[in-house]
Design a protein around this motif. Structure first.
Motif, PDB file in Angstrom:
ATOM      1  N   ASP A 101      -0.147   7.480  -1.005  1.00  0.00           N
ATOM      2  CA  ASP A 101       0.377   6.332  -1.754  1.00  0.00           C
ATOM      3  C   ASP A 101       1.658   6.642  -2.535  1.00  0.00           C
ATOM      4  OD1 ASP A 101      -1.979   4.914  -1.020  1.00  0.00           O
ATOM      5  OD2 ASP A 101      -3.065   5.929  -2.635  1.00  0.00           O
ATOM      6  N   GLY A 102       2.306   5.567  -2.970  1.00  0.00           N
ATOM      7  CA  GLY A 102       3.437   5.660  -3.897  1.00  0.00           C
ATOM      8  C   GLY A 102       4.515   6.600  -3.394  1.00  0.00           C
ATOM      9  N   ILE A 103       4.989   7.488  -4.272  1.00  0.00           N
ATOM     10  CA  ILE A 103       6.061   8.401  -3.868  1.00  0.00           C
ATOM     11  C   ILE A 103       5.578   9.439  -2.853  1.00  0.00           C
ATOM     12  CG2 ILE A 103       7.391   8.137  -6.012  1.00  0.00           C
ATOM     13  CD1 ILE A 103       6.484  11.060  -6.716  1.00  0.00           C
ATOM     14  N   GLY A 104       4.260   9.513  -2.644  1.00  0.00           N
ATOM     15  CA  GLY A 104       3.727  10.393  -1.585  1.00  0.00           C
ATOM     16  C   GLY A 104       4.414  10.082  -0.259  1.00  0.00           C
ATOM     17  N   GLN A 105       4.615   8.782   0.000  1.00  0.00           N
ATOM     18  CA  GLN A 105       5.279   8.339   1.232  1.00  0.00           C
ATOM     19  C   GLN A 105       6.719   8.849   1.280  1.00  0.00           C
ATOM     20  OE1 GLN A 105       4.105   6.067   3.647  1.00  0.00           O
ATOM     21  NE2 GLN A 105       2.089   5.682   2.749  1.00  0.00           N
ATOM     22  N   GLU A 106       7.392   8.735   0.132  1.00  0.00           N
ATOM     23  CA  GLU A 106       8.822   9.057   0.094  1.00  0.00           C
ATOM     24  C   GLU A 106       9.069  10.566   0.222  1.00  0.00           C
ATOM     25  OE1 GLU A 106      10.414   7.006  -3.449  1.00  0.00           O
ATOM     26  OE2 GLU A 106       8.834   5.511  -3.169  1.00  0.00           O
ATOM     27  N   VAL A 107       8.234  11.361  -0.445  1.00  0.00           N
ATOM     28  CA  VAL A 107       8.515  12.807  -0.453  1.00  0.00           C
ATOM     29  C   VAL A 107       8.007  13.530   0.798  1.00  0.00           C
ATOM     30  CG1 VAL A 107       8.695  12.978  -2.975  1.00  0.00           C
ATOM     31  CG2 VAL A 107       6.482  13.429  -1.892  1.00  0.00           C
ATOM     32  N   ALA A 157       0.270  12.090  -1.994  1.00  0.00           N
ATOM     33  CA  ALA A 157      -0.486  11.827  -3.226  1.00  0.00           C
ATOM     34  C   ALA A 157      -1.310  10.563  -2.999  1.00  0.00           C
ATOM     35  CB  ALA A 157       0.459  11.627  -4.401  1.00  0.00           C
ATOM     36  N   VAL A 158      -2.308  10.355  -3.826  1.00  0.00           N
ATOM     37  CA  VAL A 158      -3.052   9.097  -3.789  1.00  0.00           C
ATOM     38  C   VAL A 158      -3.044   8.465  -5.176  1.00  0.00           C
ATOM     39  CG1 VAL A 158      -4.591   9.812  -1.922  1.00  0.00           C
ATOM     40  CG2 VAL A 158      -5.286  10.177  -4.309  1.00  0.00           C
ATOM     41  N   GLY A 159      -3.261   7.171  -5.212  1.00  0.00           N
ATOM     42  CA  GLY A 159      -3.386   6.482  -6.495  1.00  0.00           C
ATOM     43  C   GLY A 159      -2.596   5.193  -6.529  1.00  0.00           C
ATOM     44  N   HIS A 160      -3.133   4.221  -7.264  1.00  0.00           N
ATOM     45  CA  HIS A 160      -2.492   2.925  -7.385  1.00  0.00           C
ATOM     46  C   HIS A 160      -2.905   2.329  -8.724  1.00  0.00           C
ATOM     47  CE1 HIS A 160      -1.512  -1.291  -6.555  1.00  0.00           C
ATOM     48  NE2 HIS A 160      -0.680  -0.810  -5.650  1.00  0.00           N
ATOM     49  N   PRO A 161      -1.950   1.678  -9.425  1.00  0.00           N
ATOM     50  CA  PRO A 161      -2.263   1.146 -10.762  1.00  0.00           C
ATOM     51  C   PRO A 161      -3.442   0.183 -10.762  1.00  0.00           C
ATOM     52  CG  PRO A 161      -0.007   0.561 -10.075  1.00  0.00           C
ATOM     53  CD  PRO A 161      -0.555   1.461  -9.032  1.00  0.00           C
ATOM     54  N   LYS A 162      -3.651  -0.489  -9.648  1.00  0.00           N
ATOM     55  CA  LYS A 162      -4.762  -1.425  -9.506  1.00  0.00           C
ATOM     56  C   LYS A 162      -6.093  -0.802  -9.948  1.00  0.00           C
ATOM     57  CE  LYS A 162      -7.016  -3.516  -5.592  1.00  0.00           C
ATOM     58  NZ  LYS A 162      -6.928  -3.770  -4.159  1.00  0.00           N
ATOM     59  N   SER A 195       1.023   9.778  -7.477  1.00  0.00           N
ATOM     60  CA  SER A 195       1.791   8.792  -6.720  1.00  0.00           C
ATOM     61  C   SER A 195       2.916   8.156  -7.544  1.00  0.00           C
ATOM     62  CB  SER A 195       0.847   7.737  -6.149  1.00  0.00           C
ATOM     63  OG  SER A 195      -0.078   7.341  -7.137  1.00  0.00           O
ATOM     64  N   ALA A 196       2.969   8.476  -8.841  1.00  0.00           N
ATOM     65  CA  ALA A 196       4.106   8.101  -9.714  1.00  0.00           C
ATOM     66  C   ALA A 196       4.612   6.673  -9.526  1.00  0.00           C
ATOM     67  CB  ALA A 196       5.257   9.104  -9.536  1.00  0.00           C
ATOM     68  N   HIS A 197       3.781   5.722  -9.919  1.00  0.00           N
ATOM     69  CA  HIS A 197       4.157   4.299  -9.707  1.00  0.00           C
ATOM     70  C   HIS A 197       5.363   3.893 -10.503  1.00  0.00           C
ATOM     71  CE1 HIS A 197       0.509   4.364  -7.672  1.00  0.00           C
ATOM     72  NE2 HIS A 197      -0.071   4.839  -8.743  1.00  0.00           N
ATOM     73  N   ASP A 198       5.581   4.607 -11.616  1.00  0.00           N
ATOM     74  CA  ASP A 198       6.730   4.234 -12.450  1.00  0.00           C
ATOM     75  C   ASP A 198       8.045   4.411 -11.706  1.00  0.00           C
ATOM     76  OD1 ASP A 198       6.104   6.973 -12.521  1.00  0.00           O
ATOM     77  OD2 ASP A 198       6.993   7.284 -14.503  1.00  0.00           O
ATOM     78  N   ILE A 199       8.066   5.253 -10.668  1.00  0.00           N
ATOM     79  CA  ILE A 199       9.340   5.452  -9.936  1.00  0.00           C
ATOM     80  C   ILE A 199       9.209   5.126  -8.444  1.00  0.00           C
ATOM     81  CG2 ILE A 199      10.282   7.153 -11.575  1.00  0.00           C
ATOM     82  CD1 ILE A 199       9.480   9.350  -9.540  1.00  0.00           C
ATOM     83  N   THR A 200       8.050   4.651  -8.016  1.00  0.00           N
ATOM     84  CA  THR A 200       7.858   4.341  -6.590  1.00  0.00           C
ATOM     85  C   THR A 200       8.848   3.274  -6.112  1.00  0.00           C
ATOM     86  OG1 THR A 200       5.523   4.906  -6.641  1.00  0.00           O
ATOM     87  CG2 THR A 200       6.223   3.434  -4.880  1.00  0.00           C
TER      88      THR A 200
END
Ligand code: NAI
Ligand code: MG
Length: 354
Positions: A12-18, A74-79, A280-285
């Protein structure tokens, strides 16, 4: 020349980007050194829940078992973070992956690149030369014990458990590593209060007898939290339980300048999994600013530990070093002296390393 099958599990999140950048680096290494790397992808975390209802579908686990190594994001979501009552959660996928693959040892090298001395909030003269290798136990402790509610939900409990066997095998791994380094091992526990810690200390003391050449010290976790920022150079190898290791290594990331710099290797009985220590750093995803170096350095650990490719691994680390020496930074490791044109996004930073 080797042929290897690598599973990319972005999550999830920045896991995809990195991980996209980490994979490009593996590709480059294959081309440069004449190896053949084949790839597949698998789902985990929130994206897996959305697609299948399951944070770690059996299909993903099968693919992990069949591959030579896993590059994980990474895994994780604000939900879920904001809904403690959610029954199905991304982190369950992560914990199940570690348990099913028997990944009981999580190696977290805390290495400060000289160029980043000023990126940390800790004084350079305290930091210079710091080089710590954490062994975090990964499949036991309070994370895997019985948990629940009683008294109509008004009381919650989490049970921490460790067996002699579990402590012994991680301790051996840490002692073996200490032998190849500065021959110092610090075992961290809370043996003055916690029973699992008393067993931990007892077992580490016993294993220590087999390693008379390694200097051993025992520290309480609270004191360790202080010593890590007071005098990080006093540590060589640190071995500790799952929860303590989770917390201490986030703290230690500040020695390396940023969470975006720290890679990890999870090893044990099954396929090795390599991942940044960050989440997963949602603040910068989605902003394209995540630091890909933790994923790139995770790829370097993968090459070294799972494939025994030392030269290839060093080539990656040297490339990172060169890029930092050339002054390039992502936002998290930039300081007030970094010129604007040297501050790069995720993909551009990856290109420099390539
Ligand atoms: P986090 O590690 O995702 O982020 C903490 C802070 O560090 C944030 O300010 C973030 O922007 C920054 N950061 C992290 N990685 C970075 C990178 N590569 N480049 C630049 N800055 C970076 O931890 P947080 O915010 O506590 O948790 C976010 C989600 O991640 C939660 O859902 C949590 O459950 C999950 N999580 C997952 C982990 C895993 O998959 N191994 C580990 C830790 C948290
Ligand atoms: Mg953590």
């Amino acid at each position: 020349m080797a042929t290897k099958h690598i599973l990319i599990v972005p999550g999830d999140g920045i896991g995809q980007e990195v991980t996209a950048v980490g994979k490009k680096v593996l590709d480059k290494i294959a081309a440069k050194f004449g190896h053949t790397f084949t790839y597949d992808e698998a789902l985990i975390g929130h994206v897996a829940i959305e697609a299948t209802g399951n944070p770690l579908p059996d299909e993903s686990l099968e693919k992990m078992r069949k591959s030579d190594a896993v590059l994980f994001g990474a895994v994780g979501h604000p939900k879920y973070d904001n809904d403690p009552s959610a029954k199905v959660r991304p982190e369950q996928g992560l914990l199940r992956m570690r348990k099913e693959l028997g990944l009981y040892a999580n190696l977290r090298p805390i290495k400060l690149f000289d160029e980043l001395l000023n990126a940390s909030s800790i004084k350079p003269e305290i930091l210079k030369g710091a080089d710590i290798l954490f062994f975090r136990e990964l499949t036991g402790d309070i994370y895997f014990g019985e948990k629940g509610r009683k008294n109509n939900g008004d009381t919650a409990y989490d049970v921490a458990e460790y067996s002699r066997y579990e402590v012994e095998r991680i301790a051996r791994k840490a002692f073996d590593a200490a032998r190849t380094r500065r021959k110092k091992l610090c075992s961290v526990d809370k043996a003055n209060v916690i029973e699992t810690s008393r067993l931990w200390r007892e077992v580490v003391q016993k294993v220590a007898l087999e390693y008379p050449d390694v200097e051993v010290e025992h520290q309480f976790v609270d004191a360790t939290a202080m010593l890590l920022i007071k005098d990080p150079r006093r540590f060589d190898v640190v071995v500790t339980a799952n929860l303590f290791g989770d917390i201490l290594t986030d703290e230690a990331s500040q020695i390396a300048g940023s969470m975006g710099m720290l890679a990890s290797a999870s090893i044990g009985d099954g396929t090795g999994v390599y991942e940044p220590i960050h989440g997963s750093a949602h603040d910068i995803t989605g902003k394209g600013i995540a630091n890909p170096l933790a994923s790139i350095l995770s790829a370097a650990l993968l090459l070294d530990i799972s494939f025994g490719m030392k030269a290839e691994s060093e080539a990656v680390i040297n490339a990172v070093d060169k890029v930092l020496k050339a002054g390039f930074r992502t936002r998290d490791i930039a300081d007030q002296h970094t010129p604007a044109d040297k501050i790069l996004g995720t993909t551009a930073m990856g290109e420099e390393v390539l």
